[in-house]
Design an enzyme around this catalytic site. Structure first.
Site, PDB file in Angstrom:
ATOM      1  CD  GLU A  85      39.736  38.191  38.908  1.00 30.48           C
ATOM      2  OE1 GLU A  85      40.219  37.812  38.723  1.00 30.48           O
ATOM      3  OE2 GLU A  85      39.138  39.718  38.975  1.00 30.48           O
ATOM      4  CG  HIS A 106      42.609  44.744  38.229  1.00 27.78           C
ATOM      5  ND1 HIS A 106      40.875  45.146  37.254  1.00 27.78           N
ATOM      6  CD2 HIS A 106      42.062  43.806  38.518  1.00 27.78           C
ATOM      7  CE1 HIS A 106      40.697  44.045  37.485  1.00 27.78           C
ATOM      8  NE2 HIS A 106      41.199  43.173  38.700  1.00 27.78           N
TER       9      HIS A 106
HETATM   10 ZN   LIG Z   1      40.397  40.952  38.968  1.00 30.55          ZN
END
Ligand SMILES: [Zn+2]
Length: 286
Positions: A85, A106
């Site tokens: 990512e 997150h």
């Molecule tokens: Zn992520």
């Protein structure tokens, strides 16, 4: 804000990046997942972040990888595996030239807001930077039928789409700073940015804390504890209050960061070999 990133030389900045990994882990902003990056202080076309490691165990310069902002490829073609990512980071550096740090989390305090479809708004004075509305990025609209729908922002295309949510609809293709400092990511988490590591860590931390405070307030309001008391809407910051608190937030973020540094230095799990090598100077943010 007390951003010293552009004027800071690389070694102490890398040391602070390692410590920031530990701070974010210590405060449950990241676990085995989630990441923080910085723009290279003398080459704005490069950004730096940990390789394929849990943030808690990032400890030395060799744990870090340099990437090209242009396409997310490693500067050293022989670099080890990195985060899939990283395009979150590269595309934000590409779109906003004044951004020097990006954090992706997150946070389990923030996720329920997207699941419940409840707007995340500033509940107290440490979260004025959230403004009046925090946008939500939904990657599912970008998927092709054959795509693996795992919510990961693992291409420049997905990263650019996320970065666009930090700008107003009428904003130019690139600008110095974003209109929004935090963007929620459906079924995934959130991303925030800063002109310095201190800015971004402050915003990540208080996005998380504000979500907890707001959830607690909403639960309290719907509980029986207030029986007999006239109910009213949740008492959140007004637009003007959010703007004023943001100014205050930006003037004081460095104080909080100094405290967070000392917290992680006291925890044996967190090892920062660069700080050890440089001594106190590497953590002196003045
Ligand atoms: Zn992520």
């Amino acid at each position: 804000m007390t951003s010293n990133h552009p004027a800071t030389s690389l070694p102490p900045l890398l040391s602070t990046l390692i410590t920031a990994n530990h701070i974010l882990h210590h405060h449950n902003l990241v676990d085995g997942y989630g990441h923080i990056s910085i723009r290279h202080p003398s080459n704005p076309a490069i950004y730096i972040m940990a390789g394929y490691l849990a943030p808690a165990v990032v400890s030395c310069a060799s744990d870090l990888i340099e990437y090209h902002v242009s396409d997310g490829s490693p500067v050293d073609p022989s670099a080890g595996k990195g985060y899939s990512e990283r395009f979150i980071h590269g595309e934000l550096y590409k779109r906003f030239t004044g951004i020097n740090c990006v954090i992706h989390s997150h946070s389990e305090a923030v996720l329920p807001f997207m699941i419940a479809g409840v707007p995340l708004r500033p509940a107290f004075h440490m979260a004025g930077f959230l403004g009046t509305a925090v946008p939500t990025f939904d990657i599912t609209a970008l998927y092709k039928p054959t795509d693996q729908k795992d919510m990961l922002v693992n291409t420049t295309h997905f990263g650019a789409a996320l970065a666009s949510h930090f700008a107003s609809p009428t904003a130019p293709a690139t600008s110095a700073l974003p209109d929004n400092l935090v963007v929620l990511m459906r079924h995934h988490g959130f991303t925030t940015v800063g002109e310095s590591i201190q800015d971004a860590v402050f915003r990540a931390m208080y996005t998380h804390i504000n979500a907890t405070v707001l959830t607690t307030a909403a639960n309290l309001k719907s509980s029986s504890l207030g029986d007999g008391v006239e109910r009213k809407e949740l008492d959140l910051l007004t637009k003007e209050e959010a703007a004023g608190c943001r100014v205050m937030n930006e003037k004081t973020a460095d104080k909080a960061f100094r405290g967070w540094i000392e917290e992680v230095r006291a925890v044996p799990l967190y090892i920062n070999e660069m700080a050890r090598e440089e001594g106190e100077r590497s953590l002196n943010l003045d």
